[in-house]
Design a protein around this motif. Structure first.
Motif, PDB file in Angstrom:
ATOM      1  N   ILE A 110     -63.650  25.841  41.632  1.00 59.53           N
ATOM      2  CA  ILE A 110     -64.958  25.792  40.963  1.00 59.53           C
ATOM      3  C   ILE A 110     -65.336  27.204  40.523  1.00 59.53           C
ATOM      4  O   ILE A 110     -65.022  28.176  41.219  1.00 59.53           O
ATOM      5  CB  ILE A 110     -66.013  25.193  41.940  1.00 59.53           C
ATOM      6  CG1 ILE A 110     -67.355  24.938  41.249  1.00 59.53           C
ATOM      7  CG2 ILE A 110     -66.222  26.051  43.174  1.00 59.53           C
ATOM      8  CD1 ILE A 110     -68.313  24.062  42.058  1.00 59.53           C
ATOM      9  N   THR A 111     -65.972  27.313  39.363  1.00 58.34           N
ATOM     10  CA  THR A 111     -66.452  28.617  38.898  1.00 58.34           C
ATOM     11  C   THR A 111     -67.843  28.836  39.487  1.00 58.34           C
ATOM     12  O   THR A 111     -68.733  27.997  39.305  1.00 58.34           O
ATOM     13  CB  THR A 111     -66.517  28.656  37.356  1.00 58.34           C
ATOM     14  OG1 THR A 111     -65.208  28.383  36.873  1.00 58.34           O
ATOM     15  CG2 THR A 111     -67.000  29.997  36.841  1.00 58.34           C
ATOM     16  N   ILE A 112     -68.002  29.951  40.190  1.00 57.24           N
ATOM     17  CA  ILE A 112     -69.268  30.218  40.891  1.00 57.24           C
ATOM     18  C   ILE A 112     -69.921  31.478  40.324  1.00 57.24           C
ATOM     19  O   ILE A 112     -69.322  32.556  40.344  1.00 57.24           O
ATOM     20  CB  ILE A 112     -69.015  30.386  42.407  1.00 57.24           C
ATOM     21  CG1 ILE A 112     -68.375  29.107  42.983  1.00 57.24           C
ATOM     22  CG2 ILE A 112     -70.310  30.736  43.139  1.00 57.24           C
ATOM     23  CD1 ILE A 112     -67.931  29.221  44.451  1.00 57.24           C
ATOM     24  N   LYS A 113     -71.137  31.328  39.787  1.00 55.52           N
ATOM     25  CA  LYS A 113     -71.893  32.480  39.255  1.00 55.52           C
ATOM     26  C   LYS A 113     -73.214  32.566  40.018  1.00 55.52           C
ATOM     27  O   LYS A 113     -74.171  31.843  39.693  1.00 55.52           O
ATOM     28  CB  LYS A 113     -72.191  32.287  37.752  1.00 55.52           C
ATOM     29  CG  LYS A 113     -70.953  32.106  36.892  1.00 55.52           C
ATOM     30  CD  LYS A 113     -70.345  33.435  36.516  1.00 55.52           C
ATOM     31  CE  LYS A 113     -69.127  33.236  35.623  1.00 55.52           C
ATOM     32  NZ  LYS A 113     -68.311  34.433  35.540  1.00 55.52           N
ATOM     33  N   PRO A 114     -73.271  33.403  41.043  1.00 60.28           N
ATOM     34  CA  PRO A 114     -74.452  33.414  41.917  1.00 60.28           C
ATOM     35  C   PRO A 114     -75.727  33.974  41.266  1.00 60.28           C
ATOM     36  O   PRO A 114     -75.674  34.934  40.504  1.00 60.28           O
ATOM     37  CB  PRO A 114     -74.024  34.319  43.079  1.00 60.28           C
ATOM     38  CG  PRO A 114     -72.561  34.531  42.932  1.00 60.28           C
ATOM     39  CD  PRO A 114     -72.250  34.352  41.480  1.00 60.28           C
ATOM     40  N   ASP A 115     -76.856  33.346  41.622  1.00 56.11           N
ATOM     41  CA  ASP A 115     -78.191  33.862  41.252  1.00 56.11           C
ATOM     42  C   ASP A 115     -78.803  34.497  42.499  1.00 56.11           C
ATOM     43  O   ASP A 115     -78.534  34.051  43.605  1.00 56.11           O
ATOM     44  CB  ASP A 115     -79.174  32.723  40.912  1.00 56.11           C
ATOM     45  CG  ASP A 115     -78.763  31.866  39.747  1.00 56.11           C
ATOM     46  OD1 ASP A 115     -77.845  32.249  39.014  1.00 56.11           O
ATOM     47  OD2 ASP A 115     -79.392  30.793  39.583  1.00 56.11           O
ATOM     48  N   ILE A 116     -79.678  35.481  42.274  1.00 55.55           N
ATOM     49  CA  ILE A 116     -80.510  35.945  43.390  1.00 55.55           C
ATOM     50  C   ILE A 116     -81.936  35.490  43.099  1.00 55.55           C
ATOM     51  O   ILE A 116     -82.412  35.615  41.973  1.00 55.55           O
ATOM     52  CB  ILE A 116     -80.398  37.476  43.618  1.00 55.55           C
ATOM     53  CG1 ILE A 116     -81.125  37.884  44.906  1.00 55.55           C
ATOM     54  CG2 ILE A 116     -80.896  38.289  42.441  1.00 55.55           C
ATOM     55  CD1 ILE A 116     -80.407  37.526  46.164  1.00 55.55           C
ATOM     56  N   GLY A 117     -82.591  34.945  44.103  1.00 59.49           N
ATOM     57  CA  GLY A 117     -83.914  34.358  43.877  1.00 59.49           C
ATOM     58  C   GLY A 117     -85.022  35.095  44.601  1.00 59.49           C
ATOM     59  O   GLY A 117     -84.924  35.369  45.791  1.00 59.49           O
ATOM     60  N   ILE A 118     -86.076  35.399  43.845  1.00 64.05           N
ATOM     61  CA  ILE A 118     -87.270  36.003  44.448  1.00 64.05           C
ATOM     62  C   ILE A 118     -88.171  34.869  44.915  1.00 64.05           C
ATOM     63  O   ILE A 118     -88.483  33.971  44.133  1.00 64.05           O
ATOM     64  CB  ILE A 118     -88.087  36.803  43.409  1.00 64.05           C
ATOM     65  CG1 ILE A 118     -87.223  37.875  42.760  1.00 64.05           C
ATOM     66  CG2 ILE A 118     -89.349  37.386  44.020  1.00 64.05           C
ATOM     67  CD1 ILE A 118     -87.975  38.673  41.701  1.00 64.05           C
ATOM     68  N   ILE A 119     -88.588  34.914  46.154  1.00 65.18           N
ATOM     69  CA  ILE A 119     -89.565  33.926  46.616  1.00 65.18           C
ATOM     70  C   ILE A 119     -90.960  34.443  46.231  1.00 65.18           C
ATOM     71  O   ILE A 119     -91.229  35.639  46.304  1.00 65.18           O
ATOM     72  CB  ILE A 119     -89.393  33.664  48.127  1.00 65.18           C
ATOM     73  CG1 ILE A 119     -90.251  32.495  48.574  1.00 65.18           C
ATOM     74  CG2 ILE A 119     -89.627  34.891  48.980  1.00 65.18           C
ATOM     75  CD1 ILE A 119     -89.738  31.819  49.842  1.00 65.18           C
TER      76      ILE A 119
END
Ligand SMILES: [Zn+2]
Length: 322
Positions: free
Chosen positions: A140-149
């Motif tokens: 699987i191609t994985i492109k991570p996001d970083i999330g601000i709460i």
């Protein structure tokens, strides 16, 4: 002429063949990395006697409580090491579910608070996350996001988000959680910095608040994509704005129904959005809670009789980077 995958996808929908659909590339671009697994399988693997709980959340607090339980049970509170192990196990569950469902491209959203559990050792955290991603990258191609709460203040952002932007591991910045907390203006600067660094900008908006909030979020944060954004369906002007600006809405129908933002798949605003030229993709959000995989989400919509298989194939294709 349609390509082979489209023919397979359309046939899968028309004949109710879930196995066939699993063979067709699909994207999941609205997926929270810690909440994307299969609840039953994960609980069994971890040996936890944790209850699945409700599937409808008229009160958002009940949803938050279930999330907290998944993150920390039975520890009260967990040590940093216990919390880290829990997150790594949940992230694995997300990748395993996506792969078993035939998803080929995923943008998992990591919550920036995880850095605290790695005791702010960014290098260590990225190396562990990367090692995990590498385990699955042949499937699987994985492109991570970083999330601000949204409860993050300026200090929290400086402490966690800027180093994550600089790390290069994360490909997009997102903002999530109850949109009634923290106005977009509070996050303008960090979104600007992320864009300068070449990251894609995403934002949760229009899940709990209205169409004007959707437009304001896009304009203030210079968003490329919206997570949910469904409230836009109430405003022809905002839909025109989204269509003209080519802002894609990454929609999760089961999440919207179970969080009581839409009554049913039949009345889900995705139909109105599509009719107004808004580009949409279909995703899972938090499969560990909502219990619906990517294949399920496409079948749920098709079975309403409101979408042709060809239209849903276009929605499938929309999920991939253009
Ligand atoms: Zn979400």
């Amino acid at each position: 002429m349609k390509n082979e995958d489209s023919v397979k996808f359309i046939t899968a929908l028309e004949t109710g063949d879930r196995n066939l659909m699993r063979q067709v590339p699909r994207a999941d671009v609205h997926n929270h990395a810690a909440l994307g697994g299969d609840f039953k399988k994960w609980v069994k693997k971890e040996g936890l006697d944790l209850n699945e709980g409700a599937h409808f959340f008229p009160d958002f607090t009940d949803f938050q409580n279930l999330v907290d339980n998944i993150f920390t049970y039975p520890y009260n509170p967990p040590t940093n090491k216990q919390q880290r192990d829990r997150f790594l196990s949940l992230f694995s569950a997300t990748y395993e579910l996506a792969i078993s469902d035939g998803v080929t491209y995923i943008e998992p959203g990591y919550d920036a608070v995880i850095l605290d559990y790695w005791e702010m050792d960014l290098e260590q955290m990225i190396s562990e996350l990367k090692a995990q991603v590498d385990l699955y990258s042949d499937r699987i191609t994985i492109k991570p996001d970083i999330g601000i709460i949204r409860v993050f203040n300026k200090k929290d952002i400086e402490r966690t988000i800027y180093p994550c932007i600089e790390s290069g591991f994360f490909k997009a910045l997102d903002i999530f959680a109850d949109e009634r907390l923290g106005p977009p203006e509070d996050f303008e600067e960090v979104f600007h910095v992320a864009k300068q660094s070449g990251m894609k900008l995403k934002g949760h908006a229009g899940e709990l608040l209205d169409a004007d909030f959707v437009r304001r979020s896009v304009e203030v944060l210079d968003l490329d994509e919206l997570q949910h954004g469904i409230a836009a369906a109430k405003s022809p002007e905002v839909m025109r704005f989204l269509a003209d600006s080519q802002i894609r809405l990454n929609i999760c129908p089961s999440s919207n129904i179970q969080l009581c933002q839409s009554e049913s798949f039949k009345t889900h605003p995705i139909r109105i959005l599509m009719d107004n030229g808004v580009k949409v993709s279909v995703n899972t959000d938090d499969a560990i809670i909502f219990g619906q995989k990517s294949t399920d989400e496409f079948f749920n919509l098709y079975e309403t009789g409101l979408y042709s298989a060809e239209e849903l194939d276009q929605v499938r294709l929309n999920g991939f980077p253009s």
